[in-house]
Design an enzyme around this catalytic site. Structure first.
Site, PDB file in Angstrom:
ATOM      1  N   ASP A 143      -6.176  -5.693   5.904  1.00 44.81           N
ATOM      2  CA  ASP A 143      -6.358  -4.385   5.271  1.00 44.81           C
ATOM      3  C   ASP A 143      -7.821  -4.163   4.882  1.00 44.81           C
ATOM      4  OD1 ASP A 143      -5.563  -1.909   4.335  1.00 44.81           O
ATOM      5  OD2 ASP A 143      -3.956  -2.698   3.077  1.00 44.81           O
ATOM      6  N   ASP A 179      -0.584   5.708   5.804  1.00 43.62           N
ATOM      7  CA  ASP A 179       0.186   5.386   4.604  1.00 43.62           C
ATOM      8  C   ASP A 179       1.277   6.423   4.355  1.00 43.62           C
ATOM      9  OD1 ASP A 179      -1.203   3.095   4.077  1.00 43.62           O
ATOM     10  OD2 ASP A 179      -2.392   3.914   2.432  1.00 43.62           O
TER      11      ASP A 179
END
Length: 741
Positions: free
Chosen positions: A482, A551
């Protein structure tokens, strides 16, 4: 034309070696040819020709790029005449790779300043050679010892041309590079062109745009240090009135770079298209020392005569066969469960084991522990940078959990964010100088974290060592990598006047770590993630197996996000999750069936809190996961046809995936809402074998909709099609077509 060589060759071998990239080489008997005078060059593959040549003044000019030409095509470069006193010949010449000189008014390939202050660079042809089976063209300034080497390769399966540039200083004084592109592209003058690109923001990525191309310079860029959510390093050019989703010419390109980039496009004063793609020149200076070279990223340039859909399918095939680790032999994406929405930072060995048990019963194949397992990571304010297992949460380390996950028949994955650090961490307290910073200036935080300066070799080696140790000591098959903020103060104090090298060295070291982890741990799979789609491009694609698309997991929003994503990138790398409702992004509530049908159009994952699921939810999930496994190869390796696109306000969308051998096809018909008892317009399928008979069934089980025959020929499905009437809001239907054996 006299053939130089006809051979099998790795498509991007020269740059891959220099950048330490693991690029797959497949069968690619592509043809490179040069005329007897050594003045005209052409590359041919997959019914595409790319040609350029040297005119009588020594300029390297683009000659043709499009559908295949016959071997005797009369290609010749001719010197350009002055158009007027305002348009001298040098300005008018369409150069294959232009230096910023002679009054050039379009974006150059290379802009420099010499030690004496001169900024005039005129690049002319010097020689050609073969490096392996890559064609290398050497250009040089007309007086200065500065050389640019252009490298070309073409893939026979797709006709995609890979281009790179290397600039070398053969003089005795440093040269300041102020702009450096991988490629310039030129298309001939025409009445009109349309530019297609993708933009967005966090949780709203991959929005397609189509605008008329004009003399006004259009710039697609990132100044963020990474690709970012704002613009993608991809573009396509079409001809209005000629190009549709499935017909007409499309020229497209993508820059393989995961840092700040710049793509520009415009028409010049006689209507030709000029494109430049490379490092972002904003805040960029590179001092090229005597004897030093600088290489550009790769640029992939493709052509299709089959519209935007054909261009997408061509690029998807190239990515799956030539770019992703393993290429055509790569494993299919497993059904994944991620624990973030269930536990957030409240991670414990016992809690994760319970989730793993529930996930395994659904048919999940990979279990991933997200943020919160390391250091003092109890919220997002502390712990980043301290990649040691939290002893309170995992008293016996990760091994008991990993063993449990493996015993349940799943592979194990773990979340990391290696490039970041919290101020409240042991790493930052020990090395506050390791972050990007300007001394005496603020250190701006994003998500309570700072960016480690990966351009530093000591930071690079430290991170590689920490990650390698964790992987050696634990049986981990997958890491989610990430990256949750962009750069603010891009300072590198230790580099002195060469601080702006950070934009290149940072990304190169990122690539180095990823490649080295894969080398040391064969079989390791990696997901690229940056708040969703903030770092997805063809550069990082060569080192990762899948990408976290956004997301935003709302299933209806995702239909538009996935549509835009598919314009540039293959569905096989696109991860899509089923999560809980109301959705965090918009508060929308949808059925579990609709959520699964949306997520099954890429790599399927589940991110919901399974502790809250009912027995009915679990039964529904098992049914859809079983159904997905029966079509997974077609979705991930087949050809995608966007039958009805989710344009603004559209009530319906439809996508069709067709297996490479055309033995199976899967249709997803999704509806936002119904009104006035309306029915769909006929859906005419594509890509089927017209002579084959296809039986159809409902994905996940159930009766066929009224009016849909149980069997029909491929020609019937493609010409007559099928008419659906779906009732309700946020409903969907999957149909599977299978050729009779």
């Amino acid at each position: 034309m006299t053939p130089l060589r006809l051979a099998r060759y790795p498509l991007v071998s020269a740059l891959a070696a220099a950048m330490a990239l693991a690029v797959v080489a497949g069968p690619a008997d592509a043809r490179v040819a040069v005329d007897e005078a050594g003045r005209v060059f052409r590359l041919d593959g997959a019914q595409v020709t790319y040609a350029f040549g040297v005119d009588e003044k020594g300029y390297l000019q683009p000659l043709y790029w499009g559908g295949a030409l016959d071997p005797a095509a009369p290609l010749q470069a001719r010197a350009t005449r002055e158009l007027s006193g305002f348009d001298p010949a040098g300005m008018q010449t369409a150069q294959e790779y232009a230096g910023q000189g002679e009054g050039l008014v379009t974006d150059p390939g290379l802009k420099v300043a010499f030690a004496d202050g001169s900024r005039d660079l005129v690049l002319k042809y010097r020689s050609y050679r073969l490096e392996g089976e890559t064609l290398a063209i050497e250009l040089a300034d007309i007086a200065r010892p500065l050389v640019v080497t252009l490298r070309y390769a073409i893939d026979e399966q797709t006709g995609i041309v890979t281009r790179t540039a290397t600039v070398t200083n053969r003089g005795r004084q440093p040269v300041r590079i102020e702009a450096f592109a991988a490629a310039n592209l030129t298309l001939p003058g025409a009445s009109s062109y349309q530019l297609h690109f993708l933009s967005g923001r966090h949780a709203a990525e991959w929005t397609p745009h189509a605008v008329p191309l004009s003399p006004a310079l259009t710039v697609l860029e990132s100044r963020r240090g990474s690709v970012g959510h704002g613009n993608q390093p991809w573009l396509a050019l079409t001809r209005p009135g000629q190009t549709t989703e499935e017909a007409g010419p499309v020229w497209f390109g993508a820059l393989a770079w995961s840092g700040s980039f710049r793509l520009s496009a415009q028409t010049d004063n006689i209507g030709r298209v000029r494109v430049a793609a490379g490092y972002n020149s904003h805040d960029f200076v590179w001092s090229l020392k005597p004897g030093e070279s600088l290489e550009s990223p790769r640029f992939y340039a493709g052509y299709s005569h089959a519209g935007l859909g054909g261009a997408s399918r061509t690029f998807h095939r190239f990515q799956m066969e030539r770019l992703i680790p393993g290429g055509a032999a790569a494993a299919l994406r497993p059904v994944l469960y991620n624990s973030w929405e269930a536990t957030a930072f409240d991670v414990t060995a016992e809690g994760q084991m319970k989730l793993a048990e529930r996930a395994a019963k659904l048919g999940v194949e990979r279990f991933v522990v997200d943020d919160g397992w390391f250091g003092q990571r109890n919220d997002d304010k502390a712990g980043l940078g301290d990649w040691t297992v939290n002893p309170r949460k995992f008293p016996q380390g990760l091994k008991p959990l990993i063993d449990k996950v493996h015993a349940l028949g799943m592979s194990f994955g773990l979340w990391f964010e290696p490039e970041m650090v919290n101020r409240d961490s042991a790493l930052y307290r020990a090395h506050p100088d390791w972050v990007l910073n300007f001394p005496g200036r603020p250190r701006t935080e994003g998500r309570n974290q700072l960016v480690l300066n990966l351009a530093r070799t000591d930071v690079r080696d430290y991170l590689l060592g920490v990650l390698d140790k964790l992987l050696r000591e634990n049986d981990i098959q997958f890491i989610k990598w990430d990256y949750n903020r962009n750069w603010t103060e891009p300072g590198w104090p230790e580099a002195g006047p060469d601080q702006q090298r950070v934009y290149v060295d940072y990304v190169r070291n990122l690539y180095f770590i990823l490649a080295e982890l894969r080398r040391r741990h064969p079989g390791l799979e990696i997901e690229t993630c940056s708040g969703g789609g903030g770092r997805i491009d063809t550069g990082i694609m060569a080192l990762t197996d899948q990408a976290w698309t956004s997301d935003n997991t709302d299933p209806f929003d995702r239909l538009a996000i996935q549509d835009g994503f598919s314009l540039a990138y293959a569905p096989a790398i696109m991860m899509a999750w089923v999560t809980d409702v109301p959705n965090w992004a918009n508060g929308r509530t949808t059925s579990l069936d609709f959520r699964f049908l949306s997520a099954m159009q890429g790599g399927l994952g589940i991110g919901a809190d399974l502790n809250k699921w009912t027995a009915g939810d679990e039964d529904t999930a098992r049914r859809w996961i079983t159904a997905y496994k029966g079509i997974r190869a077609t979705v991930q390796r087949g050809q995608l046809y966007r039958l009805v696109r989710p344009t603004e306000g559209a009530a319906q969308t439809a996508t069709l995936y067709v297996a490479p051998d055309r033995a199976q096809a899967v249709l997803f018909a999704m509806q936002r809402g119904s009104q006035w008892r309306d029915q769909w317009e006929p859906l005419r399928l594509a890509g089927l074998d017209p002579a084959a008979t296809y039986a159809v069934r409902v994905l996940g089980g159930g009766a066929l909709p009224e009016g849909v025959p149980a069997r029909a020929s491929g020609a019937w499905w493609q010409n007559q099609g099928l008419t659906l009437r779906l009732r309700g809001d946020y409903v969907g239907l999957g149909l599977v077509f299978e050729a009779a054996k």
